[in-house]
Design a protein around this motif. Structure first.
Motif, short mmCIF file in Angstrom:
data_model
loop_
_atom_site.label_atom_id
_atom_site.label_comp_id
_atom_site.label_asym_id
_atom_site.label_seq_id
_atom_site.Cartn_x
_atom_site.Cartn_y
_atom_site.Cartn_z
N ALA A 104 2.96 -20.77 -0.73
CA ALA A 104 2.88 -19.43 -1.29
C ALA A 104 2.00 -18.55 -0.40
N ARG A 105 2.51 -17.37 -0.05
CA ARG A 105 1.74 -16.40 0.73
C ARG A 105 1.50 -15.16 -0.12
N GLN A 106 0.27 -14.71 -0.16
CA GLN A 106 -0.07 -13.49 -0.89
C GLN A 106 0.34 -12.27 -0.07
N LEU A 107 1.05 -11.35 -0.70
CA LEU A 107 1.56 -10.16 -0.02
C LEU A 107 1.10 -8.90 -0.74
N ASP A 108 0.96 -7.82 0.03
CA ASP A 108 0.56 -6.54 -0.54
C ASP A 108 1.76 -5.86 -1.21
N LEU A 109 1.44 -4.90 -2.06
CA LEU A 109 2.46 -4.18 -2.82
C LEU A 109 2.03 -2.72 -2.94
N LEU A 110 3.01 -1.81 -2.87
CA LEU A 110 2.77 -0.40 -3.17
C LEU A 110 3.18 -0.13 -4.61
N VAL A 111 2.30 0.44 -5.40
CA VAL A 111 2.61 0.79 -6.79
C VAL A 111 2.44 2.29 -6.95
N ASP A 112 3.46 2.96 -7.51
CA ASP A 112 3.36 4.41 -7.64
C ASP A 112 2.83 4.80 -9.01
N ASP A 113 2.63 6.11 -9.21
CA ASP A 113 2.03 6.60 -10.45
C ASP A 113 2.99 6.58 -11.64
N VAL A 119 8.04 -3.10 -2.14
CA VAL A 119 7.69 -4.36 -1.49
C VAL A 119 7.61 -4.19 0.03
N GLY A 120 8.58 -3.47 0.59
CA GLY A 120 8.66 -3.34 2.04
C GLY A 120 8.30 -1.98 2.55
N ALA A 215 -3.78 3.88 5.29
CA ALA A 215 -4.38 4.40 4.06
C ALA A 215 -4.16 3.42 2.91
N ARG A 216 -5.04 3.55 1.92
CA ARG A 216 -4.87 2.78 0.68
C ARG A 216 -4.09 3.57 -0.36
N THR A 217 -4.11 4.89 -0.24
CA THR A 217 -3.39 5.76 -1.18
C THR A 217 -2.64 6.83 -0.41
N VAL A 218 -1.38 7.03 -0.75
CA VAL A 218 -0.54 8.05 -0.08
C VAL A 218 0.06 8.94 -1.17
N THR A 219 -0.12 10.25 -1.01
CA THR A 219 0.45 11.22 -1.96
C THR A 219 1.39 12.15 -1.21
N TRP A 242 1.39 6.74 -4.15
CA TRP A 242 1.52 5.29 -4.02
C TRP A 242 0.17 4.70 -3.63
N THR A 243 -0.19 3.60 -4.28
CA THR A 243 -1.46 2.93 -4.03
C THR A 243 -1.21 1.50 -3.61
#
Length: 257
Positions: A104-113, A119-120, A215-219, A242-243
């Motif tokens: 298992a590999r931990q992957l980052d995710l973008l979550v919007d408001d 995922v990509g 960036a960590r947050t994109v608007t 997106w965060t």
């Protein structure tokens, strides 16, 4: 659409798994979500294309169970660019074997408001639907409805999308504002809790260089715009943030050692 690959994946998983394997063939999104919710202690393995993987990630995210789950994928279909980019093997046997032997590999995710996930990569403006690959299961009835509407209403001329006027902010810093038209905005998940942001302003005369940021947050805000999150198109919206959530989900990938 590829029953032979599905059969091969099933045979490999059933032959080599340490315990019993439960096979689910959902007819639609509700059955897909129900199968995930009823997985119990079983480890979910998605056999399908990028959209199937994205649906699994989205369902587990909505259920707030994504962080505690490990997903596995056997790519089947023609729309597998995302899966291969994440490191999932292309061949059915190799991918099914990696489900059993990988890690298992931990992957980052973008979550919007609006609680949507990426995922990509994220692209603005959205590409035409034809560029995404085969249609999902709900497309044929949708096309039927569209055909019926066309018989009742005269279609308006199709115009190709031109430059967009958008404000793009990375961690609160404005990269481009509404007075500068842009051809393309790309936000890509990366490692380490940051996203890569690339903005291509419209060139007038001399070529205009792309703007880059981490960036960590994109608007993104401006007139109504659509965006493509992985293989899916969303919008129109006037603003979206997106965060990055570092290590928000886990995917089984081949061992690197």
């Amino acid at each position: 659409m590829d029953g032979e690959s599905v059969r091969i994946a099933k045979d490999v998983l059933c032959a080599r798994a340490c315990g019993p394997v439960k096979i689910c063939l959902p007819d639609g999104p509700e059955e897909f979500a129900r199968a995930l919710r009823r997985r119990g202690s079983r480890r979910p393995v998605v056999v399908g294309d990028d959209r199937a993987l994205l649906r699994a990630v989205s369902v587990l995210h909505r259920e707030r169970e994504l962080a505690s789950s490990v997903l596995s994928l056997v790519p089947v279909g023609t729309l597998t660019r995302l899966a291969l980019g994440l490191g999932v093997p292309a061949g059915t046997v190799a991918a099914a074997s990696a489900v059993l032997d990988g890690e298992a590999r931990q992957l980052d995710l973008l979550v919007d408001d609006s609680d949507g996930v990426v995922v990509g990569d994220l692209r603005i403006p959205a590409l035409p639907a034809s560029a995404h690959g085969p249609d999902p299961w709900w497309a044929p009835p949708l096309r039927t409805c569209q055909s019926l509407v066309r018989t009742l209403v005269r279609p308006s001329p199709q115009s190709s999308p031109g430059p967009s006027r958008l404000r793009v902010e990375a961690d609160g810093v404005t990269l481009v504002d509404l007075d500068q038209p842009v051809e393309d905005v790309c936000v890509t998940t990366s490692r380490g809790g940051f996203a890569r942001v690339e903005v291509h302003p419209t060139s007038v005369g001399a070529a205009t260089q792309a703007l880059h940021a981490r960036a960590r947050t994109v608007t993104v805000s401006g007139p109504d715009f659509r965006y493509r999150a992985d293989a899916l198109t969303a919008g129109p919206v006037r603003t979206r943030t997106w965060t990055v959530r570092a290590g928000a989900w886990a995917l089984t990938l081949p061992n690197t050692h």
